[in-house]
Enzyme design. Structure first.
Site, PDB file in Angstrom:
ATOM      1  CB  CYS A  31      -0.447  -0.413   1.430  1.00  7.23           C
ATOM      2  SG  CYS A  31      -1.856   1.361   1.367  1.00  7.23           S
ATOM      3  CB  CYS A  34      -0.609   2.388   4.284  1.00  9.74           C
ATOM      4  SG  CYS A  34      -2.192   1.910   3.665  1.00  9.74           S
ATOM      5  CG  ASP A  35       3.083   0.609   4.284  1.00 11.68           C
ATOM      6  OD1 ASP A  35       2.759   1.918   5.695  1.00 11.68           O
ATOM      7  OD2 ASP A  35       3.017  -0.305   4.313  1.00 11.68           O
TER       8      ASP A  35
END
Length: 202
Positions: A31, A34-35
């Site tokens: 992701c 997300c990261d």
């Protein structure tokens, strides 16, 4: 039960290469949203050739200094407009006809090894982050052929999240939906619960 809500979610398809499991969460991610922020000014790689992979590579250029884009074929499967946009970005470096052989590092990702499928030549690429986008699979194996699914295996529902079997509802990432995020899954859960309640009242 007189009503059932299936909400088992989905799982990312994995490469199954050495280092993937061991370094998950330590440089291996599924992701970019997300990261991606963890890789400001660093070198990363995206594995995949579809729309999601190419779009996520573009997204990562907002953080990373360089984004390798590894794809096993000589052409991306993504839409032409998406590919053209990506390849016009000087931070994106395509690595075509190549597969990821291994992800290496002691405690965190330090490099990858890629192999050219035409020449069999291997090369090491030093980097900090590996983002894998080779597809998503629904967690609905136990459903088998009980419910109608689309060609990708996702459960088909109507607007009330009713499946093809009366009394069985599906919510979240397990169903055929255009967006798979926590916020949409939570909304699905509320709709499915109300639909199941209405079904029981009838």
């Amino acid at each position: 039960a007189k009503a059932i809500i299936i909400a088992n979610g989905a799982k990312r398809r994995k490469l199954g290469v050495p280092g993937e499991e061991e370094l998950a969460g330590k440089g291996v991610s599924y992701c970019a949203t997300c990261d991606g922020g963890f890789y400001k000014g660093k070198t990363t790689v995206v594995v995949g050739g579809g729309n999601t992979a190419v779009e996520e590579a573009c997204y990562l250029t907002g953080f990373a200094s360089k984004v390798y884009l590894v794809h096993r074929r000589d052409q991306f499967r993504a839409d032409k407009m998406v590919v053209d946009h990506a390849l016009s970005n000087p931070k994106i470096v395509p690595v075509m006809d190549s597969v990821l052989e291994s992800i290496e590092g002691s405690d965190i990702v330090e490099k990858i090894v890629v192999r050219n499928v035409k020449t069999n030549e291997k090369r090491e690429i030093p980097l900090s982050g590996v983002f894998i986008f080779i597809g998503t699979l629904p967690n609905d194996e136990y459903v088998h052929d009980l419910l109608q699914k689309d060609e990708g295996g996702w459960i088909v529902t109507d607007a009330s999240l009713q499946t093809s079997v009366p009394g069985i509802f599906a919510a979240g990432d397990v169903r055929d939906t255009s967006l798979r995020q926590v916020v949409t899954a939570a909304g699905d859960g509320a709709r499915a619960a109300m639909s199941a309640y209405a079904y029981l009242q009838r």
